[in-house]
Design a protein around this motif. Structure first.
Motif, short mmCIF file in Angstrom:
data_model
loop_
_atom_site.label_atom_id
_atom_site.label_comp_id
_atom_site.label_asym_id
_atom_site.label_seq_id
_atom_site.Cartn_x
_atom_site.Cartn_y
_atom_site.Cartn_z
N LYS A 1 0.85 -1.20 0.00
CA LYS A 1 0.00 0.00 0.00
C LYS A 1 0.88 1.24 0.00
O LYS A 1 2.03 1.18 0.44
CB LYS A 1 -0.90 0.01 1.23
N PRO A 2 0.35 2.40 -0.45
CA PRO A 2 1.16 3.63 -0.47
C PRO A 2 1.73 4.00 0.90
O PRO A 2 2.88 4.44 1.00
CB PRO A 2 0.18 4.69 -0.97
N GLU A 3 0.96 3.80 1.97
CA GLU A 3 1.48 4.15 3.30
C GLU A 3 2.61 3.21 3.72
O GLU A 3 3.52 3.61 4.45
CB GLU A 3 0.38 4.19 4.36
N ASN A 4 2.56 1.97 3.24
CA ASN A 4 3.64 1.03 3.55
C ASN A 4 4.90 1.35 2.74
O ASN A 4 6.01 1.09 3.20
CB ASN A 4 3.21 -0.41 3.29
N GLU A 5 4.72 1.92 1.54
CA GLU A 5 5.87 2.30 0.73
C GLU A 5 6.72 3.33 1.48
O GLU A 5 7.94 3.26 1.48
CB GLU A 5 5.42 2.88 -0.61
N LYS A 6 6.06 4.30 2.12
CA LYS A 6 6.80 5.32 2.88
C LYS A 6 7.52 4.66 4.05
O LYS A 6 8.68 4.97 4.33
CB LYS A 6 5.86 6.41 3.39
N GLY B 1 10.55 2.95 2.80
CA GLY B 1 11.56 3.96 2.50
C GLY B 1 12.27 4.43 3.75
O GLY B 1 13.50 4.58 3.76
N ASP B 2 11.51 4.65 4.81
CA ASP B 2 12.09 5.08 6.08
C ASP B 2 13.01 4.00 6.66
O ASP B 2 14.09 4.30 7.19
CB ASP B 2 11.00 5.43 7.09
N ILE B 3 12.57 2.74 6.57
CA ILE B 3 13.39 1.63 7.07
C ILE B 3 14.70 1.55 6.31
O ILE B 3 15.78 1.40 6.90
CB ILE B 3 12.62 0.30 6.98
N LEU B 4 14.64 1.67 4.99
CA LEU B 4 15.86 1.61 4.18
C LEU B 4 16.78 2.79 4.48
O LEU B 4 18.01 2.63 4.54
CB LEU B 4 15.50 1.57 2.69
N ALA B 5 16.20 3.96 4.67
CA ALA B 5 17.01 5.14 5.03
C ALA B 5 17.69 4.93 6.38
O ALA B 5 18.88 5.25 6.55
CB ALA B 5 16.14 6.39 5.04
N SER B 6 16.96 4.37 7.34
CA SER B 6 17.53 4.10 8.67
C SER B 6 18.65 3.07 8.57
O SER B 6 19.69 3.21 9.23
CB SER B 6 16.46 3.61 9.63
#
Length: 183
Positions: free
Chosen positions: A153-158, A161-166
């Protein structure tokens, strides 16, 4: 003219390796699936070697779910009780033939009981098994796609993204502290 004709027929028999006195034995095979591509005269092979031909194909009058196929096999070829018949097809032409598979030297010969034609068991080919399981595979793919859609879902995509950035920040910090970690 007659002598020339007889010589031509004789030459064809000798050069074509035609055996007019070849002895065969009949075997019956009951197929539960389609026998598309198989016809009377089709080849019967054992481990790829031609050993006979199909002599009759008909629907079983006692069980409409079965196709009775009678084959004639060279009498010198041993047919054992642990052999099975599989309907195969040749390449893109889809011309059918029967492949006899399995068989061990220790197994008993397949013989008739009560004077009937011996029955050689059959099993579906690998391709038939794939086609048979195709609806089940398709339904499982639908379920898998529905789960993936919910997961992405779009909210899971964000969140991803946050997990990968972390993770990127963490690995950079660990790389910077590598000398300290070594000591």
């Amino acid at each position: 003219v007659v002598a020339l004709f007889v010589a031509a027929v004789g030459g064809a028999i000798v050069l074509g390796d035609i055996q007019l006195d070849q002895k065969t034995r009949p075997f019956r095979i009951d197929f539960s699936g389609s026998v598309t591509g198989l016809s009377e005269g089709s080849t019967v092979r054992y481990r790829g070697v031609p050993v006979g031909s199909v002599s009759r194909i008909k629907i079983n009058p006692n069980n409409v779910e079965q196709i009775d196929v009678v084959i004639e096999v060279d009498s010198t070829v041993p047919i054992k009780t642990d052999m099975v018949a599989v309907l195969e097809s040749q390449g893109l032409t889809r011309i059918g033939y029967i492949e006899i598979q399995g068989g061990t030297q220790a197994a008993a010969d397949l013989v008739a009981t009560d004077g009937a034609i011996p029955v050689l068991p059959s099993r579906p080919s690998s391709l038939q098994q794939v086609f048979k399981s195709a609806p089940e595979i398709a339904s499982q793919l639908v379920v898998l796609m529905a789960r993936a859609e919910r997961f992405l879902k779009p909210e899971n995509e964000k969140a991803f993204g946050d997990i990968l950035a972390s993770l990127g920040t963490l690995t950079t910090s660990l790389a910077d502290k590598a000398p300290d970690i070594e000591t």
